[in-house]
Scaffold this motif. Sequence first.
Motif, mmCIF file in Angstrom:
data_model
loop_
_atom_site.group_PDB
_atom_site.id
_atom_site.type_symbol
_atom_site.label_atom_id
_atom_site.label_comp_id
_atom_site.label_asym_id
_atom_site.label_seq_id
_atom_site.Cartn_x
_atom_site.Cartn_y
_atom_site.Cartn_z
ATOM 1 N N GLY A 100 0.798 -1.217 0.000
ATOM 2 C CA GLY A 100 0.000 0.000 0.000
ATOM 3 C C GLY A 100 0.829 1.264 0.000
ATOM 4 O O GLY A 100 0.448 2.267 -0.615
ATOM 5 N N ALA A 101 1.987 1.228 0.648
ATOM 6 C CA ALA A 101 2.839 2.410 0.716
ATOM 7 C C ALA A 101 3.441 2.784 -0.629
ATOM 8 O O ALA A 101 3.953 3.893 -0.799
ATOM 9 N N ASP A 102 3.370 1.866 -1.583
ATOM 10 C CA ASP A 102 3.933 2.115 -2.920
ATOM 11 C C ASP A 102 2.891 2.641 -3.907
ATOM 12 O O ASP A 102 3.203 2.838 -5.083
ATOM 13 N N THR A 103 1.678 2.876 -3.443
ATOM 14 C CA THR A 103 0.586 3.226 -4.351
ATOM 15 C C THR A 103 0.864 4.512 -5.119
ATOM 16 O O THR A 103 0.686 4.565 -6.351
ATOM 17 N N LEU A 104 1.296 5.551 -4.456
ATOM 18 C CA LEU A 104 1.544 6.824 -5.143
ATOM 19 C C LEU A 104 2.653 6.696 -6.172
ATOM 20 O O LEU A 104 2.566 7.252 -7.278
ATOM 21 N N THR A 118 -9.455 0.136 -6.631
ATOM 22 C CA THR A 118 -9.066 -0.412 -5.325
ATOM 23 C C THR A 118 -8.391 0.605 -4.422
ATOM 24 O O THR A 118 -8.423 0.474 -3.200
ATOM 25 N N GLY A 119 -7.716 1.586 -5.030
ATOM 26 C CA GLY A 119 -7.020 2.599 -4.248
ATOM 27 C C GLY A 119 -5.693 2.167 -3.669
ATOM 28 O O GLY A 119 -5.092 2.899 -2.886
ATOM 29 N N THR A 120 -5.198 0.994 -4.083
ATOM 30 C CA THR A 120 -3.954 0.503 -3.484
ATOM 31 C C THR A 120 -3.170 -0.375 -4.442
ATOM 32 O O THR A 120 -3.732 -1.057 -5.302
ATOM 33 N N ALA A 121 -1.832 -0.358 -4.265
ATOM 34 C CA ALA A 121 -0.947 -1.242 -5.014
ATOM 35 C C ALA A 121 -0.731 -2.568 -4.310
ATOM 36 O O ALA A 121 -0.025 -3.434 -4.818
ATOM 37 N N SER A 176 -7.181 -9.690 -2.726
ATOM 38 C CA SER A 176 -7.661 -10.858 -1.979
ATOM 39 C C SER A 176 -7.618 -12.117 -2.826
ATOM 40 O O SER A 176 -7.572 -13.228 -2.292
ATOM 41 N N GLY A 177 -7.624 -11.945 -4.149
ATOM 42 C CA GLY A 177 -7.563 -13.088 -5.052
ATOM 43 C C GLY A 177 -6.162 -13.574 -5.353
ATOM 44 O O GLY A 177 -5.981 -14.537 -6.098
ATOM 45 N N GLY A 178 -5.151 -12.903 -4.789
ATOM 46 C CA GLY A 178 -3.782 -13.362 -4.952
ATOM 47 C C GLY A 178 -2.969 -12.648 -6.006
ATOM 48 O O GLY A 178 -1.787 -12.957 -6.192
ATOM 49 N N ALA A 179 -3.562 -11.695 -6.719
ATOM 50 C CA ALA A 179 -2.787 -10.920 -7.691
ATOM 51 C C ALA A 179 -1.923 -9.896 -6.960
ATOM 52 O O ALA A 179 -2.285 -9.409 -5.883
ATOM 53 N N SER A 180 -0.790 -9.561 -7.560
ATOM 54 C CA SER A 180 0.113 -8.595 -6.952
ATOM 55 C C SER A 180 0.830 -7.821 -8.041
ATOM 56 O O SER A 180 0.667 -8.092 -9.229
ATOM 57 N N CYS A 224 5.207 -4.544 -12.802
ATOM 58 C CA CYS A 224 4.479 -5.517 -13.606
ATOM 59 C C CYS A 224 3.366 -6.140 -12.778
ATOM 60 O O CYS A 224 3.616 -6.693 -11.707
ATOM 61 N N TRP A 225 2.140 -6.007 -13.273
ATOM 62 C CA TRP A 225 1.002 -6.695 -12.669
ATOM 63 C C TRP A 225 1.177 -8.193 -12.867
ATOM 64 O O TRP A 225 1.562 -8.645 -13.946
#
Length: 292
Positions: A24-28, A51-54, A58-62, A76-77
């Motif tokens: 989350g801290a990497d979102t910006l 989602t508002g976040t990096a 919950s589904g396991g994507a990162s 890379c998503w």
Amino acid sequence: MLSRVAPWLASRNENGLGVRVLGGADTLALRALANEDAVANVFILAHLESTGTAAPTSGGASVFGVFDGDTLLGACWAGANLVPVQLEPGLAGYVANAAHQTGRRYASIFGPAETVLALYSRFEQLGHLAHEVRADQPLLSISGGPAIGANPDLSFGSMADFDRILPACAAMFEEEVGYSPFLGGQEFYSKRVAGLIRQGHSLVHIDAQGTVIFKAELGAVTRDVTQVQGVWMNPELRGRGQSAGYMAAVVNLSRTFAPVTSLYVNDYNTKARATYERVGFEQVGTFATVLF
């Protein structure tokens, strides 16, 4: 071509480059990186808007990030697909190695062509062989209204028409990738189509007899850009010059969400490319897609 990609920069890794999953801290930082090319990166920007976040889902994507110290160089998503974000081709090996180590299987890699091909080059070395490589897919966009008149029959789909829209979507998918989206079960793909309809991202013309004549979806939507996917004309009506009017209507409807409409198309699909050019789309980049 793939075999000529440079080595994976192990020496640079010793100088401080590394990969980690974003939080989350990497979102910006991720949003700023993606906004360097809002058209090419509409997929990840749409995810961030919703989602508002990096952080991982919950589904396991990162999202993997490549860092030089604290500086995010590229990302890379990594979900069902791999989607690079402002990732230089020379850094692709870092991400490919990290994605491989998760043990996940990916359905595709898509995005800017040079980086996608670099990712696949390393994936191939790691034993992941593609079903198909589409190395040249012009990325097109149009800002503002279409250059020709729009077909007024196109409108947003509704759940009342789900049982008509779903078979058309499945037919388009099978025609595009060569196998049914229902392999292994119908539930996942059905939920995806229903979700697009509920979001107002399904565009369709259904005639009085209940036949789907034309359909498309807005696969990614931000306040700045939409990306059109799943364009399909009923096979019985192809070759009559109607597609351009429908695509002009797609542009008009997509502008209710964002001022810029984009899509990418296979280079060999000359008829579609001519249609998009007639509507007013212009090439702004080149994508590639690797299908596994």
